[in-house]
Write an enzyme that holds these catalytic residues in place. Structure first.
Site, short mmCIF file in Angstrom:
data_model
loop_
_atom_site.label_atom_id
_atom_site.label_comp_id
_atom_site.label_asym_id
_atom_site.label_seq_id
_atom_site.Cartn_x
_atom_site.Cartn_y
_atom_site.Cartn_z
N GLU A 11 -0.15 -0.49 5.77
CA GLU A 11 0.84 0.10 6.68
C GLU A 11 0.70 1.61 6.75
OE1 GLU A 11 4.50 1.96 8.10
OE2 GLU A 11 3.64 2.12 6.08
N ASP A 58 0.84 -1.19 0.00
CA ASP A 58 0.00 0.00 0.00
C ASP A 58 0.88 1.24 0.00
OD1 ASP A 58 0.69 -0.54 2.81
OD2 ASP A 58 -0.58 1.20 3.23
#
Length: 451
Positions: free
Chosen positions: A156, A92
């Site tokens: 994250e 991500d």
């Protein structure tokens, strides 16, 4: 297996690495599904899973984590009796911010001036490619000498803790003798560095309300309490005159005694405008690695364009507080919320909500794994010795792993050196850094297996 053959193999694989990073960067995998398609994150997760399967990983799975995102897991068995090393990255990315400010499109990997530009190129899709390069180099030169687990997180950057909660519920999944977190970076481009400390963080949303509805500022302004004005006063209370963080009851960390960050270099790295002062006191390293730091991330209020002459009835902000090792993030959250509530003026109604939290982390740099990494980096970066630096950012998973696996040695390396400008416009990665760190990781796995 010689270090030269590993380096030669990694060099030969760099065109493939660029092509793969191009594919991975193309996914707009921002784990904010109110703004970005979930399908893009799922596409990136499947790309990572397919890459692991192609390398012979077993038990490859897309793990549905409690925050609604997916982490990718795979296991590559090693020789009988070999140690196991866990390699971490995340697919991500941060939002691109102002896409018009990018020199080239943020989700198209573009080579320019010797660097590869694109969102996630350094943080942290490039970290996953680094792991692949290291493993491929070992496979081409005698085989991977340890068992390898790979975990690639899907949220994250959001700090929503999905993988942490999943790991706590499935503690057997990620157990390892050593853990390499590929989400940090060298202190300087070309200076091999392990990150020995991370600040933790907390995110708090504060809402202030004063009126049932907005009022005409000419008719009521001067007596009617302005919620936006109240919020500004509250946020200002979080800093001393010199810009130091001032949260009631929150103490600072210990002075930083490792590699130092001179002010002029910091000004250049941070692109501070001429004549603008740095904030805080003490060394730069103290301020960014070893002390609490508050940042107002956003304010909900009318934009200048289209604003009307009104007294605002309500306003809110999102506040981030970074906390150094030695400070409990949960306690810091309580203090921050209490401070915001205590400093709200005029009897205005105030509410606070914790949005996310992660504990700080401190590594044991005297461990055998660090010695193996120091040897590996000295070979991958000829003439340079490994340095230990702090990082002001947070990787909440580190503390979860340290708690679940206290026997494991945790090392943080990665591609996010200052020129990478992670989280900012025009993020990029140095292909030379990717190449050298991949060599270092491969040699580390070889040396760690022999301990």
């Amino acid at each position: 297996m010689s270090s030269n053959s590993v380096a030669e193999t990694v060099a030969s694989l760099m065109p493939r690495a660029k092509a793969e990073l191009t594919e991975l960067v193309a996914f707009t995998s921002v784990a904010d599904f109110d703004q970005y398609p979930r399908s893009e994150s799922e596409g990136a997760a499947n790309w990572v899973a397919d890459a692991l399967r192609a390398e012979g990983f077993q038990d490859v799975a897309l793990l549905d984590t409690p925050d609604g995102t997916q982490s990718v897991y795979g296991f590559l068995p090693g020789p009988e009796g070999a140690r196991t090393v866990l390699l971490y990255a995340h697919y991500d990315v941060q939002p691109p911010l102002d896409e018009a400010a990018w020199t080239t499109p943020p989700f198209e990997l573009t080579e320019r001036d010797g660097r590869w530009y694109g969102r996630g190129s350094a943080d942290c899709k490039g970290g996953f490619i680094m792991h692949l390069l290291a493993l491929r180099a070992l496979k081409a030169n005698g085989g991977v000498p340890v068992g390898v687990k790979v975990i690639v997180e899907g949220s994250e950057e959001q700090g929503t803790g999905g993988l942490e909660r999943y790991a706590e519920a499935h503690p057997e999944l990620l157990t390892a003798d050593a853990i390499v977190i590929g989400d940090a970076g060298n202190f300087r481009l070309g200076l091999p560095t392990v990150t020995s400390t991370l600040r933790g963080m907390t995110l708090v949303r504060v809402q202030i309300d004063t009126l049932e509805g907005n009022l005409h500022s000419g008719q009521f302004g001067g007596a009617a309490p302005d919620a936006l004005g109240a919020l500004i006063r509250v946020l200002d209370s979080l800093r001393a005159k010199d810009g130091s963080t001032t949260v009631d009851g929150l103490t600072g960390g210990a002075p930083w005694d490792g590699v130092q960050y001179d002010e002029e270099s910091f000004r250049q790295d941070a692109k501070v405008l001429d004549g603008v002062e740095l904030i805080g006191s003490g060394t730069v390293a103290d301020r960014i690695w070893a002390r609490p730091a508050v940042t107002v991330l956003g304010i909900d209020c009318p934009p200048v364009v289209g604003a009307t002459p009104s007294v605002q009835a309500g306003a809110r902000a999102l506040v981030s507080l970074r906390v150094p090792p030695g400070v409990d993030a949960g306690e810091a959250t309580k203090l921050l919320r209490a401070h915001l509530e205590a400093h709200t003026p005029w009897g205005a109604r105030v509410s606070t909500e914790q949005i996310g939290q992660g504990q700080p982390f401190s590594a044991d740099t005297s461990s055998p794994a660090y010695a193996a990494m120091a040897e590996a980096m000295a070979v991958a970066y000829p003439g340079q010795e490994m340095q230990a630096a702090g990082q002001g950012g947070s990787i909440p998973l580190c503390n979860t792993l340290a708690s679940l696996y206290p026997q494991a040695e945790i090392l943080l390396i990665g591609l996010s050196e200052p020129e990478a400008q992670i989280h900012a416009v025009n993020e990029s990665v140095s292909p030379r850094e990717l190449e050298q760190l991949s060599v270092a990781e491969a040699l580390f796995l070889q040396k760690y297996a022999a301990i």
